[in-house]
Design an enzyme around this catalytic site. Structure first.
Site, PDB file in Angstrom:
ATOM      1  N   HIS A 181     -11.987   6.818  -5.251  1.00 20.84           N
ATOM      2  CA  HIS A 181     -11.032   5.934  -4.402  1.00 20.84           C
ATOM      3  C   HIS A 181      -9.558   5.796  -5.055  1.00 20.84           C
ATOM      4  O   HIS A 181      -9.798   5.455  -6.281  1.00 20.84           O
ATOM      5  CB  HIS A 181     -11.468   4.657  -3.764  1.00 20.84           C
ATOM      6  CG  HIS A 181     -10.694   4.382  -2.553  1.00 20.84           C
ATOM      7  ND1 HIS A 181      -9.463   3.321  -2.756  1.00 20.84           N
ATOM      8  CD2 HIS A 181     -10.639   4.436  -1.216  1.00 20.84           C
ATOM      9  CE1 HIS A 181      -8.827   3.194  -1.623  1.00 20.84           C
ATOM     10  NE2 HIS A 181      -9.895   3.590  -0.680  1.00 20.84           N
ATOM     11  N   LYS A 197     -13.682  -2.695   1.143  1.00 19.20           N
ATOM     12  CA  LYS A 197     -12.918  -3.037   0.059  1.00 19.20           C
ATOM     13  C   LYS A 197     -13.589  -4.493  -0.425  1.00 19.20           C
ATOM     14  O   LYS A 197     -14.842  -4.757  -0.104  1.00 19.20           O
ATOM     15  CB  LYS A 197     -11.723  -2.941   0.202  1.00 19.20           C
ATOM     16  CG  LYS A 197     -11.045  -1.716   0.799  1.00 19.20           C
ATOM     17  CD  LYS A 197      -9.591  -1.493   0.682  1.00 19.20           C
ATOM     18  CE  LYS A 197      -9.301  -0.452   1.373  1.00 19.20           C
ATOM     19  NZ  LYS A 197      -7.701   0.043   1.094  1.00 19.20           N
ATOM     20  N   GLU A 235      -7.669   3.354  -5.255  1.00 17.64           N
ATOM     21  CA  GLU A 235      -7.716   2.193  -5.954  1.00 17.64           C
ATOM     22  C   GLU A 235      -8.440   2.156  -7.065  1.00 17.64           C
ATOM     23  O   GLU A 235      -8.069   1.113  -8.052  1.00 17.64           O
ATOM     24  CB  GLU A 235      -7.979   0.946  -4.645  1.00 17.64           C
ATOM     25  CG  GLU A 235      -6.986   0.804  -3.780  1.00 17.64           C
ATOM     26  CD  GLU A 235      -7.505   0.297  -2.592  1.00 17.64           C
ATOM     27  OE1 GLU A 235      -8.670  -0.160  -2.258  1.00 17.64           O
ATOM     28  OE2 GLU A 235      -6.743   0.376  -1.455  1.00 17.64           O
ATOM     29  N   GLU A 275      -6.589  11.016   1.163  1.00 17.63           N
ATOM     30  CA  GLU A 275      -6.038   9.797   1.454  1.00 17.63           C
ATOM     31  C   GLU A 275      -4.782   9.573   0.639  1.00 17.63           C
ATOM     32  O   GLU A 275      -4.609   9.388  -0.560  1.00 17.63           O
ATOM     33  CB  GLU A 275      -6.965   8.611   0.861  1.00 17.63           C
ATOM     34  CG  GLU A 275      -8.208   8.460   1.616  1.00 17.63           C
ATOM     35  CD  GLU A 275      -8.779   7.042   1.748  1.00 17.63           C
ATOM     36  OE1 GLU A 275      -8.786   6.631   2.624  1.00 17.63           O
ATOM     37  OE2 GLU A 275      -9.112   6.685   0.619  1.00 17.63           O
ATOM     38  N   SER A 305      -4.177   4.203   6.938  1.00 13.04           N
ATOM     39  CA  SER A 305      -3.475   3.660   8.056  1.00 13.04           C
ATOM     40  C   SER A 305      -3.891   4.211   9.451  1.00 13.04           C
ATOM     41  O   SER A 305      -3.417   4.441  10.583  1.00 13.04           O
ATOM     42  CB  SER A 305      -2.047   3.469   8.085  1.00 13.04           C
ATOM     43  OG  SER A 305      -1.621   2.716   7.110  1.00 13.04           O
ATOM     44  N   GLY A 364      -2.953   1.259   3.770  1.00 15.32           N
ATOM     45  CA  GLY A 364      -2.721  -0.009   4.040  1.00 15.32           C
ATOM     46  C   GLY A 364      -1.261  -0.459   4.271  1.00 15.32           C
ATOM     47  O   GLY A 364      -0.743  -1.377   4.214  1.00 15.32           O
ATOM     48  N   ASN A 385     -14.344   1.386   4.997  1.00 13.01           N
ATOM     49  CA  ASN A 385     -14.335   0.888   3.618  1.00 13.01           C
ATOM     50  C   ASN A 385     -13.669  -0.570   3.845  1.00 13.01           C
ATOM     51  O   ASN A 385     -12.860  -0.988   3.934  1.00 13.01           O
ATOM     52  CB  ASN A 385     -13.596   1.597   2.797  1.00 13.01           C
ATOM     53  CG  ASN A 385     -13.306   1.336   1.467  1.00 13.01           C
ATOM     54  OD1 ASN A 385     -14.032   0.018   1.293  1.00 13.01           O
ATOM     55  ND2 ASN A 385     -12.549   1.621   0.802  1.00 13.01           N
TER      56      ASN A 385
HETATM   57  C1  PEP Z   1      -8.443   3.105   2.387  1.00 15.88           C
HETATM   58  O1  PEP Z   1      -8.304   2.498   1.425  1.00 15.88           O
HETATM   59  O2  PEP Z   1      -9.510   4.089   2.164  1.00 15.88           O
HETATM   60  C2  PEP Z   1      -7.733   3.551   3.619  1.00 15.88           C
HETATM   61  C3  PEP Z   1      -7.777   4.160   4.162  1.00 15.88           C
HETATM   62  O3  PEP Z   1      -7.281   2.234   3.916  1.00 15.88           O
HETATM   63  P1  PEP Z   1      -6.198   1.816   5.166  1.00 15.88           P
HETATM   64  O4  PEP Z   1      -6.834   2.370   6.566  1.00 15.88           O
HETATM   65  O5  PEP Z   1      -6.322   0.240   5.350  1.00 15.88           O
HETATM   66  O6  PEP Z   1      -4.874   2.485   5.114  1.00 15.88           O
END
Ligand code: PEP
Length: 254
Positions: free
Chosen positions: A93, A10, A95, A165, A209, A171, A8
């Site tokens: 998601h 983003k 976000e 998630e 992460s 992040g 992703n």
């Molecule tokens: C995400 O936002 O879907 C995600 C997993 O981000 P990150 O890998 O940067 O934690």
């Protein structure tokens, strides 16, 4: 069952950078392995990146409209995504839920639009830190799933992927050390909502992460079937290393 690893991107990368990254990912993916690989670039690049894909790398959209065609300025439908060769849509998601007010009802509507269009849905769920600290993480995630899947038929479930998630792991560099526990609870919930065979064949991805250094350990968990990758997907070497870890996890488990 093959794993899925989806990158992703983003809201990152100007066009030249996005094109270069896509070329690097596709160059590194010249065989099938045990993992389906998808990349979700910013939506303005989707159609232009389609010719860059090969049979081992498909396109995903970071979201879609909750409704069909019509007077909805700024929106784009799941059918439009299908018509340009997109394979899957990320839905719900955190976000989008947190920053754009996407409700459980909107998530359910997007699931319907996506599945009706014949696309695969990657349904995201996860709790925030307060919910985790208060011990309400299972309740939160399972309720998100119940809402999102309320209008999904058993037949459509073969095009549904769940991505767990935990918001506090996105992040931040922190991963959910006991992610298996939540993945097992999600699978059990899918058994209750549908049946054992659907639950067993639904891919449940982990996101938060995930990086080359921890990917194998995460993917070795019995109920983890791949990953949704944010930050590490912005670099082809890291992303491809995560795909390799996914292939290795399946090989070791066989
Ligand atoms: C995400 O936002 O879907 C995600 C997993 O981000 P990150 O890998 O940067 O934690």
């Amino acid at each position: 069952m093959r794993n899925i690893v989806t990158g992703n991107w983003k809201c990152n990368k100007l066009w030249d950078e996005a094109d270069k990254l896509m070329v690097e990912v596709v160059e590194g993916m010249q065989s099938a392995g045990h993992t389906e690989v998808m990349v979700a670039p910013p939506s303005p690049y989707l159609a232009a990146l389609r010719p860059r894909c090969n049979e081992f790398v498909a396109l995903s959209s970071q979201q879609c409209s909750a409704s069909g065609e019509g007077a909805h300025t700024g929106e784009y439908t799941a059918s439009m995504l299908k018509s340009i060769g997109v394979k899957s849509v990320l839905i719900g998601h955190s976000e989008r839920r947190e920053s754009f007010g996407e409700t459980n009802a909107a998530v359910a509507a997007k699931m319907k639009q996506t599945l009706d269009a014949g696309l695969m849905a990657i349904l995201c769920c996860g709790e925030n830190l307060d919910e985790r600290d208060a011990g309400r993480h299972f309740e939160k995630v399972l309720a998100q799933l119940s809402h999102a899947l309320s209008d999904v038929s058993s037949e459509e479930m073969d095009r549904v992927v769940v991505a767990y998630e935990p918001i506090w792991a996105i992040g931040t560099g922190r991963t959910a050390s006991a992610e298996q526990e939540m993945h097992a609870a999600i699978r059990q919930h899918l058994t209750a909502l549908f049946n054992q065979s659907i639950a067993d064949s639904t891919r449940i991805l982990y996101g938060g992460s995930c990086k080359p250094s921890n990917a194998l350990e995460i993917f070795m968990q019995p109920d983890v079937n791949g990953g949704l990758i944010g930050g590490a997907a912005l670099n082809a070497t890291d992303f491809l290393a995560i795909v390799k870890a996914s292939n290795e996890a399946i090989s070791k488990a066989q």
